[in-house]
Design a protein around this motif. Sequence first.
Motif, short mmCIF file in Angstrom:
data_model
loop_
_atom_site.label_atom_id
_atom_site.label_comp_id
_atom_site.label_asym_id
_atom_site.label_seq_id
_atom_site.Cartn_x
_atom_site.Cartn_y
_atom_site.Cartn_z
N SER A 134 36.30 30.14 38.74
CA SER A 134 36.70 29.58 40.04
C SER A 134 37.64 28.39 39.88
O SER A 134 37.73 27.54 40.76
CB SER A 134 35.45 29.16 40.83
OG SER A 134 34.67 30.28 41.14
N VAL A 147 40.00 35.31 41.55
CA VAL A 147 40.37 36.10 42.72
C VAL A 147 41.25 37.29 42.35
O VAL A 147 41.54 38.13 43.21
CB VAL A 147 41.09 35.23 43.78
CG1 VAL A 147 40.21 34.07 44.20
CG2 VAL A 147 42.45 34.74 43.28
N ASP A 148 41.67 37.38 41.09
CA ASP A 148 42.54 38.47 40.65
C ASP A 148 41.81 39.31 39.61
O ASP A 148 41.57 38.85 38.49
CB ASP A 148 43.82 37.90 40.05
CG ASP A 148 44.77 38.98 39.55
OD1 ASP A 148 44.55 40.16 39.88
OD2 ASP A 148 45.71 38.64 38.81
N VAL A 175 36.67 36.00 47.64
CA VAL A 175 37.47 37.18 47.35
C VAL A 175 37.27 38.22 48.45
O VAL A 175 36.30 38.16 49.22
CB VAL A 175 37.10 37.79 45.98
CG1 VAL A 175 37.41 36.82 44.85
CG2 VAL A 175 35.63 38.20 45.95
N THR A 176 38.17 39.19 48.48
CA THR A 176 38.05 40.28 49.45
C THR A 176 37.03 41.32 49.00
O THR A 176 36.25 41.83 49.80
CB THR A 176 39.42 40.96 49.65
OG1 THR A 176 40.37 39.97 50.07
CG2 THR A 176 39.33 42.06 50.69
N CYS A 181 35.87 42.72 41.51
CA CYS A 181 35.89 41.62 40.54
C CYS A 181 34.81 41.81 39.48
O CYS A 181 35.03 41.54 38.29
CB CYS A 181 35.70 40.29 41.27
SG CYS A 181 37.09 39.85 42.34
#
Length: 315
Positions: A134, A147-148, A175-176, A181
Motif C-alpha cells: 500500500s 492497486v496494479d 482497488v476495484t 490482486c
Amino acid sequence: MNEQRLAVELPGLTLKNPVMPASGSFGFGDGRIALENDLNQLGAVVLKTTTKNARTGNPQPQIAQFPEGVLNSVGLTNPGVKAVVQQKLPALRTKYPDLPLIGSVAGESVEDYMIVAQQLAESGLLQALELNVSCPNVAEGGMQFGVDPRTITKLTSLVKQQVDLPVYVKLSPNVTDIVECAQAAALGGADGLTMINTVYGMRIDPVTRRPAVGNVMGGWSGPSLKPLAIRMIYQVAQQVALPIIGVGGISSAADVIEMYLAGASAVQVGTAQFSDPLACWHIIADLEEELDKLQLTSLTELRNEVKEGFLNERR
C-alpha cells in the motif's frame, strides 16, 4: 488453556494461537504494550514496517481517534533496515528466542523492497516476511504498488527470488477487484495473504475547519472496516488457494471466528488496542469459549469445515 485447540500451522509459522498484532502496533517489540506484557502468549508478532532508509513520518498530527475508528497518517516511521537488523531484531530475539516474528517490508521502488527483504531475511531472526504493497510507487508517479495486479506479481516474484522465507502479501482494499490482486500475488509465488490494509480516508474537524491529520488523508481502520474485510476475505478465499491472515476491525474472539468463517486462517489485531491495550491477550483468553459455543474441538476443525464449504459452493 488447551493450546492444541488454538494452534495454527501456516507457511513458515507454527503458532500456538491465531492472534498477532498488526504491523505497527507493537513497534519492534519496544513499544509500551510490548515491554509491559509477555509476547510469548501471542501467536506471533508482526513488526513495524521497515524501509531501506530511516523515515521520520508525516506531519503531525499523525493519528486521529473517533468512536467508529482511527485515521492514521504515520508515514511508516522507522529507523531504516540497517538499524532494524543490527539493533531492533537482535534485542527482540534475545528476549523472545522462540516467538514467531514476521518482518514487514515497504519501499518507494521495487529495488527498495528487494533490498529490505533480503537484509531482513539474511538476519536469520525472522520466520516470514509481509509485503506492505500500500506504498506509493515513486517510479510510477506515486500510484500504490497494490492497486496494479501486474506490479503485485512482479514485486512478489522478485522478492521471492531474493529470500528463502515465506512471503505474505498484505493487500490494499483501495482497488476495484480484490480477487484479481490476490490472484496476482499467487501468480508471483506468494505463500499467503494478509487482508486487508487500511482504507484511504479523510476526516475534517468542524471547529478548526482543518483535516484531522497533518497529511490531510490517511488510512482508516477500526470496527467500521470489518464488514469490508469480511467481504473481501470471503471473495478471495473462494478463488485463491492461499492461507489468509485476516485483519480489519477485530476486537473480540467472536470477530476472530467470523474471520475464520469468511476464510481466514489467522488474524491480526490493530486499532482495538487504542481502547484496550491488552486486546490481543483478551481475545486469546476468550477463544476457547467461542469454540465451545460452536461445539468445535479446535480452530483446525473450523478451518477445515469452512474450506470444505467453499469447495462445495464451487462444485
